[in-house]
Write an enzyme that holds these catalytic residues in place. Structure first.
Site, mmCIF file in Angstrom:
data_model
loop_
_atom_site.group_PDB
_atom_site.id
_atom_site.type_symbol
_atom_site.label_atom_id
_atom_site.label_comp_id
_atom_site.label_asym_id
_atom_site.label_seq_id
_atom_site.Cartn_x
_atom_site.Cartn_y
_atom_site.Cartn_z
ATOM 1 N N GLU A 1 5.311 -16.151 -61.812
ATOM 2 C CA GLU A 1 5.238 -17.616 -61.773
ATOM 3 C C GLU A 1 5.874 -18.172 -63.028
ATOM 4 O OE1 GLU A 1 1.427 -19.431 -61.324
ATOM 5 O OE2 GLU A 1 0.774 -18.086 -59.711
ATOM 6 N N GLU B 1 -3.780 -14.018 -61.710
ATOM 7 C CA GLU B 1 -4.228 -14.476 -63.029
ATOM 8 C C GLU B 1 -5.700 -14.144 -63.298
ATOM 9 O OE1 GLU B 1 -2.918 -18.566 -63.254
ATOM 10 O OE2 GLU B 1 -0.837 -17.938 -63.570
#
Length: 477
Positions: free
Chosen positions: A273, A153
């Site tokens: 995710e 991320e």
């Protein structure tokens, strides 16, 4: 009452992409005994094949010391435990060792360092040495089965550099891994909310100055999404607003379109995710409704994605510090007490559905209700869910069995108190610690007892629940 419309002549292949893998918290937790034991169970009962986690380069893994030397003993121990559990590593190359960091920014209880490297040259040397150590210890043929993902991320505080600096990090990491073996798979950008996909596609499609003949510098695209208004909270405090599960369908559809336009339909898109929210310690992760959320999401994303890595496998987790309370809103499919949650059973139901799906739908479509159908031998299997959308009380579901069904069969339902122990824990007064009586009670409530279908004229499924039916087919129907 709804009608279940079943077309047994229209069949489609259904690779179990939901079994691709699952996440755990951070690398050092694999040095415990309880987490690998839970993961072995999930591999055996849910079919998960790969495991991903943060921080394989964290300071607690001792990969780079202050004197600049590299050490991979703990890394090897972690990956040996993964293989012993029957799984394979999905290697997330993060975070930045403090000896290499250009700043002191960090987040999470286990200190994920978000800094760009102080020396880009040394970073590449670290990744090359790391990859050589894996290849030497486990063998090149084994590591060819693994995946290497660059960072986590980088569009939010897990990366304190710019997008352009992340692209530089990606190129150096990929070059280092490929220098050990060109067949090792490397991808990214592992962004939140499916961000940066067009920009990343453009970046890795432009010929490399070092090797203009190299082509696309990416073996897979991975990205993340959660149906909540915030992508991440770095604490146990704060709230997120839950969004309808269909947000994920919208986000991954757009990502799939961008990849298709650039490289074609067969290029792998991995869900790195996902869960019902990105909020830490949110009880939507524990409740029964997470089961139909999982079933609905996996059914809707199967035409877009090649693999799924659910966040997270276990409440043995310490992003915001370790929590011992039996239920505390943890992301996991299992609690710290080894109780399977509703989400665990949802993945088991998905595991038990066949690899060839029949065309199946309810005659009155709605966002809440869905079904997957398959035949295994002379048995019809129906996975049915009734998802309760955020902020609503849900819509009841009732339907008769299809005409092709014979006598007998079973139904397993994930219900509060029967496959979902969270609601029973609330009824016990939310105890922080369990005595033997309360432990045994929650253990019973976490299990599902199959019910006979004989005598059932119709199937009823309350909002927030899911069911798996296994029914003999009537004669030669």
């Amino acid at each position: 009452m709804k009608q279940l419309i079943l077309n047994r002549k229209n069949r489609t292949g259904c690779p179990h992409y939901w079994e691709f893998g699952v996440n755990t918290c951070h690398a050092a937790l694999w040095l415990r005994d309880d987490l690998p034991a839970q993961m072995k169970r999930m591999h055996e009962e849910l079919g998960f094949r790969y495991v991903r986690f943060h921080g394989i380069l964290n300071d607690d893994m001792d990969v780079m010391r202050a004197d600049g030397t590299f050490h991979f003993d703990r890394v090897i121990q972690v990956y040996e435990k993964i293989l012993k559990a029957g799984m394979k590593p999905f290697v997330e190359l993060s975070s930045m060792p403090s000896a290499l960091a250009s700043n002191d920014r960090k987040l999470c209880h286990y200190e994920f360092r978000s800094s760009p490297p102080g020396s880009w040259k040394t970073f590449r040397e670290l990744i090359a040495a790391f990859t050589r150590a894996l290849s030497s210890h486990f063998g090149e043929e084994e590591v060819k089965n693994w995946y290497f993902e660059v960072w986590n991320e980088p569009d939010i505080p897990f990366w304190s550099g710019s997008m352009e600096e992340y692209f530089k990090l990606y190129d150096l990491a990929r070059s280092a891994v490929k220098s050990v073996c060109p067949a090792f798979r490397v991808g990214g950008p592992a962004t939140s909310k499916t961000k940066w996909i067009p920009e990343f596609i453009e970046h890795v499609s432009v010929p490399s100055p070092e090797d203009p003949s190299e082509g696309i510098r990416c073996d897979f695209i991975s990205t993340h999404a959660y149906p909540s208004d915030l992508p991440f909270l770095d604490s146990a405090d704060g709230e997120v607003q839950l969004q309808e599960a269909g947000v994920l369908r919208t986000l991954y559809s757009a990502a799939r379109t961008a990849i298709d336009n650039a490289w074609g339909r067969d290029f792998p898109l991995l869900i790195g995710e996902w869960n019902s929210s990105a909020g830490p310690y949110a009880f939507n992760h524990d409740e029964c409704n997470n089961a139909p959320f999982i079933c609905k999401t996996m059914a809707e994303l199967r035409t877009f994605c090649s693999g799924s890595l659910f966040w997270d496998a276990s409440d043995i987790y310490e992003e915001g510090g370790f929590h011992y309370t039996p239920f505390h809103g943890g992301y996991g499919l299992m609690t710290v007490n080894d109780f399977p949650k509703a989400g665990f059973h949802a993945f088991r139901f998905l595991h038990e559905i066949g690899s060839v799906l029949l065309e199946a739908a309810f005659d009155e479509p709605c966002e809440e209700h869905g079904v997957l159908a398959s035949e295994e031998g002379n048995e019809l299997r129906l996975l049915v869910w009734n998802y309760r959308r955020p902020g609503t009380s849900g819509v009841p579901l009732e339907f008769p069995l299809p005409a092709c069904c014979g006598a007998g069969g079973t139904i397993e339902r994930i219900l509060p108190g029967k496959g979902s122990a969270y609601e029973a824990w609330i009824a016990l007064g939310k105890p922080d610690y369990l005595n033997r009586e309360s432990f045994d009670a929650l253990d019973r409530c976490s299990r599902i007892v199959p019910e006979a279908l004989d005598g059932m004229e119709s199937v009823h499924l309350a909002p927030g629940c899911a069911a798996l039916l296994k029914i003999p087919l009537a004669g030669n129907a």
